[in-house]
Design an enzyme around this catalytic site. Structure first.
Site, mmCIF file in Angstrom:
data_model
loop_
_atom_site.group_PDB
_atom_site.id
_atom_site.type_symbol
_atom_site.label_atom_id
_atom_site.label_comp_id
_atom_site.label_asym_id
_atom_site.label_seq_id
_atom_site.Cartn_x
_atom_site.Cartn_y
_atom_site.Cartn_z
ATOM 1 C CB CYS A 53 -0.959 -0.023 1.191
ATOM 2 S SG CYS A 53 -0.152 0.014 2.809
ATOM 3 C CG HIS A 54 1.375 5.965 1.051
ATOM 4 N ND1 HIS A 54 1.792 6.576 -0.112
ATOM 5 C CD2 HIS A 54 1.897 6.673 2.070
ATOM 6 C CE1 HIS A 54 2.545 7.623 0.202
ATOM 7 N NE2 HIS A 54 2.617 7.711 1.518
#
Length: 122
Positions: free
Chosen positions: A88-89
């Site tokens: 993800c981030h």
């Protein structure tokens, strides 16, 4: 200050829980580069479509974790018997996705520590 300490403690607990599960391995950027990039693997970006469209790791598919029911439906289209790499981030959403995938029967999950943020900095 107290809130920062509580948030840090919460993040530590989440991190430890993911690392303790035998089906979820936390990997670093070097491992990702050597075992995923340029190889035929299942690589999933669990960020939003908007984030994905602003930049993603080559060959990653996008399955957004924000809508868990859609995520469960789409992730089950992948091969549960093969390794699956997710990011993800920064790591919070991929940990959540890892736990869901484990409950769905995935047994070989690799969660990229640092996610897109780390990849984009390199």
């Amino acid at each position: 200050m107290k809130n920062i300490l509580l948030i840090a403690l919460f993040m530590l607990c989440i991190s430890c829980n993911a690392q303790e599960h035998k089906d979820i391995q936390i990997i670093d950027i070097q491992t990702l580069k050597t075992t995923v990039i340029g190889k035929d693997v299942q690589l999933v970006d669990v960020r939003s479509e908007k984030e994905y469209n602003q930049g993603h790791i080559d060959d990653a598919i996008n399955i957004n974790i924000a809508d868990q029911e859609t995520f469960k439906k789409e992730i089950q289209k992948l091969d549960k018997t093969k390794p699956i790499y997710i990011y993800c981030h920064a790591g919070v959403r991929s940990r959540r996705a890892s736990k869901i995938m484990t409950a769905l029967g995935f047994t070989n999950i690799y969660d990229f520590k640092g996610g897109w943020s780390a990849w984009n900095r390199q």
